[in-house]
Scaffold this active site. Structure first.
Site, short mmCIF file in Angstrom:
data_model
loop_
_atom_site.label_atom_id
_atom_site.label_comp_id
_atom_site.label_asym_id
_atom_site.label_seq_id
_atom_site.Cartn_x
_atom_site.Cartn_y
_atom_site.Cartn_z
CG HIS A 13 -1.84 -1.20 1.22
ND1 HIS A 13 -1.49 -2.34 1.89
CD2 HIS A 13 -3.01 -1.45 0.60
CE1 HIS A 13 -2.43 -3.25 1.71
NE2 HIS A 13 -3.36 -2.74 0.93
CD GLU A 86 1.77 -1.54 3.43
OE1 GLU A 86 2.34 -0.65 2.78
OE2 GLU A 86 0.93 -2.32 2.95
NE ARG A 174 -17.51 20.41 11.98
CZ ARG A 174 -16.36 20.00 12.52
NH1 ARG A 174 -16.17 18.74 12.79
NH2 ARG A 174 -15.42 20.87 12.79
NE ARG A 229 -17.92 21.76 16.29
CZ ARG A 229 -18.44 20.53 16.33
NH1 ARG A 229 -17.65 19.48 16.16
NH2 ARG A 229 -19.73 20.33 16.55
N1 URA Z 1 -10.32 17.73 12.26
C1 URA Z 1 -11.39 17.15 12.84
O1 URA Z 1 -11.49 15.92 12.88
N2 URA Z 1 -12.34 17.95 13.37
C2 URA Z 1 -12.29 19.29 13.32
O2 URA Z 1 -13.20 19.96 13.80
C3 URA Z 1 -11.17 19.88 12.70
C4 URA Z 1 -10.19 19.08 12.17
#
Ligand code: URA
Length: 270
Positions: A13, A86, A174, A229
């Site tokens: 891979h 790997e 989200r 967030r």
């Molecule tokens: N990577 C993620 O997994 N989540 C985010 O909010 C930003 C980058």
């Protein structure tokens, strides 16, 4: 018994052989193939391109005259398993994930750096290697090298536990996805994880940490915050990533120098 590759064996891979990686024991593993060259050249301006197969683009740098591999893993746990399996067969022993993340604590701002000590196993891939009760923990010496390097470099950072998910959207609660729906069992999960002190969402640590623990390898992770967030679901513009990138490149280079010096002095932590 460890199943090391023969000298001429090419990994299916990653397209790599032991000869191509020249005895490298350390690998920096960003997710994005597009970040590999810049990261390798930030360690060593004479870094060399090695191979590019599927998600796996590889460059080789020299740090303090030790070969250091920089190879992308692609996104998510399954891709990480190919990289670890790997590279381990080729003799790599220490993996440092260098990536991006979404913070879930108010005191972690865009452009800051997070060094994860462990991860919540919301991934699927690590379950093929260890039961879910097995903790996904980073290697403590490697974490401490990153921590000391960040402190010395004056980089704003926080240490903590990430939540590694297989889904960027509903898995990280989200709502701005195409469908806009989050399963009931995940509704409120961000607030729960924030409340119990987790620091950030990302998508690779749990797989990397679990595999490396199970396979007697070392792993750690340093990520730049590109989504805050507690304020928004959005990912920040590229200049924020570039700010974080400058910071973690400096930290990783210093940490590698420490680890290489330590291994040459017989493993003593100075
Ligand atoms: N990577 C993620 O997994 N989540 C985010 O909010 C930003 C980058």
């Amino acid at each position: 018994m460890k199943n090391y590759a023969g000298p001429a064996e090419i990994m299916y891979h990653t397209g790599l052989s032991a000869g191509m990686i020249r005895g490298a024991k350390y690998a920096l593993v960003p997710g994005d193939p597009g970040r590999v060259e810049g990261l390798a050249k930030s360690l060593d301006e004479n870094a060399l391109f090695v191979a590019s197969h599927r998600d796996y683009t590889t460059w080789l740098a020299q740090v303090e005259n030790a070969p250091v591999l920089v190879m992308s893993t692609g996104m998510g746990g399954p891709c990480v398993t190919f990289a670890v399996e790997e590279l381990a067969r080729l003799g790599v022993e220490t993996f440092i994930r260098v990536g991006t993340t979404g913070s879930i604590q108010d005191d972690l701002n865009l452009g800051d750096v997070v060094i994860n000590t462990a991860s919540v196993r919301m991934d699927g891939a690590s379950r093929a290697y260890a039961p879910i009760e097995f903790p996904a923990v980073a290697d403590m010496d490697t974490v401490l090298a990153l921590r000391d390097a960040a402190a010395e470099a004056g980089v704003p950072f926080k240490m903590g536990i990430s939540i590694s998910t297989d889904s960027f959207w509903p898995g990280q609660e989200r709502y701005d996805s195409f469908g806009g729906y989050v399963l009931k069992r995940l509704q409120g999960s961000l607030e729960d994880f924030r409340h119990i002190g987790c620091t950030n969402y990302e998508m690779e640590n749990a797989t990397l940490f679990t595999l490396c623990s199970v396979l007697d390898l070392k792993a750690a992770s340093i990520c730049g915050v590109v989504a805050k967030r507690t304020d928004s679901e959005s990912v920040a513009p590229h200049d924020i990533y570039e700010k974080a990138e400058q910071r973690f490149r400096e930290v990783v280079k210093r940490a590698l120098k420490k680890m290489i010096a330590r291994s040459r002095s017989g493993g003593n932590i100075s």
